[in-house]
Design an enzyme around this catalytic site. Structure first.
Site, mmCIF file in Angstrom:
data_model
loop_
_atom_site.group_PDB
_atom_site.id
_atom_site.type_symbol
_atom_site.label_atom_id
_atom_site.label_comp_id
_atom_site.label_asym_id
_atom_site.label_seq_id
_atom_site.Cartn_x
_atom_site.Cartn_y
_atom_site.Cartn_z
ATOM 1 N N ASP B 17 -7.524 -0.171 -0.709
ATOM 2 C CA ASP B 17 -6.147 0.294 -0.867
ATOM 3 C C ASP B 17 -6.181 1.820 -0.894
ATOM 4 O OD1 ASP B 17 -3.465 0.113 -1.250
ATOM 5 O OD2 ASP B 17 -3.566 -0.224 -3.416
ATOM 6 N N ASP B 112 -1.616 0.728 4.596
ATOM 7 C CA ASP B 112 -2.636 1.375 3.786
ATOM 8 C C ASP B 112 -3.520 0.419 3.002
ATOM 9 O OD1 ASP B 112 -0.394 2.462 1.086
ATOM 10 O OD2 ASP B 112 -0.776 0.523 2.012
ATOM 11 N N GLU B 113 -3.528 -0.846 3.364
ATOM 12 C CA GLU B 113 -4.475 -1.728 2.682
ATOM 13 C C GLU B 113 -5.007 -2.793 3.622
ATOM 14 O OE1 GLU B 113 -2.906 -4.457 -0.305
ATOM 15 O OE2 GLU B 113 -0.901 -3.765 0.188
#
Lengths: 366, 404
Positions: B17, B112-113
């Site tokens: 993350d 973003d993960e």
């Protein structure tokens, strides 16, 4: 030089020669329009060394002479003036004074001695054509002219006059357009390749002139219409043998109402974004010609047109712009689409008669 | 390092993350903002909400989805940045590239993960914790920061990655899942929102430990059909696989210079090298792309990118170089210092191809160009990247003639 000339007449002459104004900054003199007075006329000239245009207009000449005036600026000034007599006075060295009513402009001029001489062309063959036919055919084929300078011959239009027929051919290697018309009373035969851009310019300039004559010399071609002389270089190199490219047969043929097809192509093309192709499916069993397009992450569109095709069912994809151009410039009420295979060229032509063939290469689907 | 790590033989799932991703991206591109509270979102005075707040801003109590006005009250001096999603997407692609270099089994779940399945297949395989450390180091090198969770399942890895933010690696060793989860509030479990949490609180369930002991029938009665699944996951039981997201979206390579470079021949030489590397990777992956992107970072850290889409997809450096050069020149003037140069190819969609009437001649030329690069690829595969390549003194035309 001091001349008076009606603003409208002056603007028309300037607009005509402006098509040859050069944007090349290395030769500043070519950004000027050469003006000279002769008898009761003012002669206007411009050249970018590729094309040269000369035209004349009736004027009241008070003092003979010549000058080179910055072309774009002069045209912009004249365009801004009201409809009245305009006086151009170059008696002050290095300047031109333009007066009209209460408006006065003084602009720096360029040296008339430095201006290139207007090319003198001695044609070996000359033919005369009705301007209406000429510009109409140019309009039809010019869309297919290549803009890619790496194959110069394709940036031109092949012009052939032979046995009373005028033929023009253009191809950008993705599509090919052949237009042939019978012209009454035309004498002589010629074959040459003229830059497409020049042909388009001429087609726009011929205006109200009845006829246009083409004088062909070894390297150049001179077009004369009304008071205007337009000289272009010829494009060297051999134009592809287009006859060889035209398919001799087809496996599927569908005849469609041209207006209906045009509207359908326009609609479905809205969903052929980012260069995605437009698919054409012709089905004898369904009696349909189906246009469809699908852009990833945007959406899709389909439209069926009722037809009675002959031959096998086929699906082929085209660049929608190329297809649209072809349908738009066909002029018959109904057009025939002829296809042999998804990877072979498709053909648009009038359902009956000939004189027009628009061939377009398909898009291979991924 | 490796020797100190206990062996990991179970399933190993990583959850990565990014830390304050958008805000970090803005601080990366605006060095003068580093260490300052940065808020990505509408504007300080507008009616919008905070999209991402930098850790400096979070210290003021600002968090995602907070109304702008409230954030402004909490921190009047915060720097507000309009979101630049294209840039974030580009950075995210670079991060995903790092992840896919460890395993093809990567599932990007948002910008973003991502989850990675790094289950060791034999003892030669890199230890999952080592992989997590390498990922963090490589993301650091991009100028960004991430946190990772290492566990035996997606749920636990996801909760673990959030455990020690920012820049943390939290390892939940096999067998320790239930103990790790038990004291956490129910809201920590993905899938438990405010409404579910309220309902659970009503039943006296506050921690994941409480939730894990619930029997399936009561769970279903309390939470509906999703109940039993939540109970299982609260106990660390989750065998959902990492859905592979094998669709590579771009292939790129970049080079950061230890001292800025500023001369055209130098830049062109590096560019040529990057283009060759990217093209070789495309060929190895069997991909051909249409969109070329060049990235430069100037001496003042300002970063610019330029892209152009070609007529047809390609995997040949010779097709890419002229465009790549033009792109570099559009964002960089010779003489100006460059910190970084990058080149990437994307647009691997269906390779539609406009056929031409006179296609034969170029095809032959291309066939020869292709057979040449393929031979070079084979040499490089055997003897290393530096064994062979095009190295003309004049990086001008890229025909086979210029090489030796």
């Amino acid at each position: 030089m001091k001349v008076s000339i009606a603003r409208g007449t002056l603007l028309e002459a300037l607009s005509t020669v402006s098509r040859a104004l050069s944007s090349r900054t290395t030769l500043p003199i070519l950004s000027g329009i050469y003006l000279s007075s002769q008898g009761d006329k003012v002669v206007f000239q411009a050249t970018d060394l590729e094309i040269s245009i000369k035209t004349s207009a009736t004027a009241r000449v008070e003092e003979a002479g010549q000058s080179v005036v910055p072309g774009k600026l002069l045209t912009d000034i004249i365009r801004s003036l009201p409809e009245a007599a305009v006086t151009i006075d170059t008696s002050q060295p290095g300047t031109a004074t333009i007066s009209c009513g209460q408006s006065n402009f003084t602009i720096k001029t360029l040296s008339a001695e430095d201006y290139p001489r207007f090319p003198e062309v001695e044609p070996t063959d000359t033919i005369t054509l009705p301007t209406e036919v000429f510009s109409h055919v140019v309009h039809q084929v010019s869309r297919s002219v290549s803009r890619d300078e790496t194959r110069p011959v394709l940036t031109g239009i092949l012009v052939i006059v032979d046995s009373g027929m005028l033929k023009m051919v253009a191809t950008d290697s993705y599509r090919l357009c052949v237009r042939e018309v019978a012209v009454e009373g035309v004498v002589g035969d010629i074959e040459l390749v003229v830059p497409g851009k020049a042909m388009e310019d001429i087609a726009k300039l011929v205006g109200s002139s009845q006829t246009i004559s083409l004088g062909v010399s070894e390297n150049q071609v001179v077009f004369s219409f009304g008071d205007t002389t337009f000289i272009s270089r010829r494009i060297e190199g051999s134009f592809p043998n287009y006859r060889q490219l035209l398919p001799k047969e087809y496996t599927t043929r569908a005849v469609v109402d041209r207006a209906e097809l045009l509207e359908a192509v326009k609609r479905v093309s809205l969903m052929a974004q980012h260069n995605t192709p437009l698919r054409v499916r012709i089905s004898s069993s369904d009696h349909t010609l189906t246009l469809s397009a699908n852009t990833q992450d945007v959406g899709d569109a389909t439209e069926d047109i009722q037809v009675t095709p002959e031959g096998e069912d086929v699906e082929i994809a085209f660049n929608h712009g190329y297809l649209l151009d072809g349908v738009a410039i066909s002029e018959s009420d109904t057009v025939a689409i002829e296809v042999t295979s998804p990877l072979k060229p498709g053909v648009l032509k009038p359902a009956e008669g000939d004189g027009f063939v628009y061939l377009l290469m398909p898009v291979r689907l991924g | 390092m490796e020797t100190s790590l206990p062996a990991w033989t179970d399933r190993a799932i990583l959850h990565m993350d990014m830390d304050a991703f958008f805000a970090s991206a803005e601080q990366l591109d605006h060095p003068e903002w580093r260490g300052l509270p940065v808020i990505v979102g509408g504007s300080a005075t507008g009616r919008g909400v905070v999209s991402t707040a930098s850790y400096e801003a979070r210290r003021f109590g600002i968090h995602s989805a907070m109304p702008s006005a409230q954030a402004t009250r909490l921190c009047p001096d915060a720097i507000w940045a309009k979101p630049r999603f294209e840039r974030y997407h580009e950075l995210a692609c670079a991060v995903m590239e790092i992840l896919t270099s460890f395993t093809p089994r990567v599932q990007q779940v948002s910008i973003d993960e991502a989850y990675l399945d790094v289950t060791p297949a034999g003892h030669a395989d890199t230890h999952p914790v080592e992989i997590a450390r390498s990922i963090r180091t490589q993301v650091d090198a991009l100028g960004l920061s991430c946190s990772l969770g290492v566990a035996t399942s997606r749920t636990v890895a996801k909760i673990a990655s959030d455990h020690d933010k920012p820049h943390g690696i939290t390892v939940v060793w096999p067998g320790e899942e239930a103990g790790f989860l038990a004291p956490l509030p129910v809201r920590a479990l993905p899938g438990v929102g405010a409404a579910t949490a309220t309902r659970l609180r009503g039943a006296g369930i506050r921690t994941l430990g409480d939730l894990a002991t619930l029997d399936p029938v009561s769970a279903a009665a309390l939470l509906g059909s999703a109940g039993p699944d939540l109970v299982h996951r609260a106990g660390g039981l989750d065998d959902r696989p990492v859905g592979e997201d094998r669709r590579v979206k771009s292939v790129s390579h970049e080079h950061t210079f230890s001292t800025d470079i500023r001369e055209l021949p130098e830049v062109e030489a590096v560019l040529r090298d990057l283009v060759e590397r990217v093209a070789a990777r495309l060929r190895r992956k069997g991909l051909a792309g249409r969109t070329l992107t060049v990235k430069v970072r100037h001496a003042d850290f300002s970063t610019r990118t330029a892209s152009k889409t070609l007529e047809a997809p390609t995997d040949l450096d010779t097709d890419m170089l002229p465009t790549a050069r033009a792109l570099v020149r559009s964002v960089w003037t010779p003489g100006a210092g460059l910190r970084l140069l990058g080149f990437g190819v994307s647009g691997f969609g269906a390779a539609e191809e406009q056929l031409g009437l006179f296609d034969e001649a170029p095809t032959e030329q291309r066939r020869r160009a292709r057979s040449l690069v393929e031979s070079i690829d084979r040499v490089k595969e055997r003897f290393g990247d530096d064994a062979i390549g095009f190295r003309g003194p004049e990086p001008e035309r890229d025909g086979p003639d210029s090489g030796d």
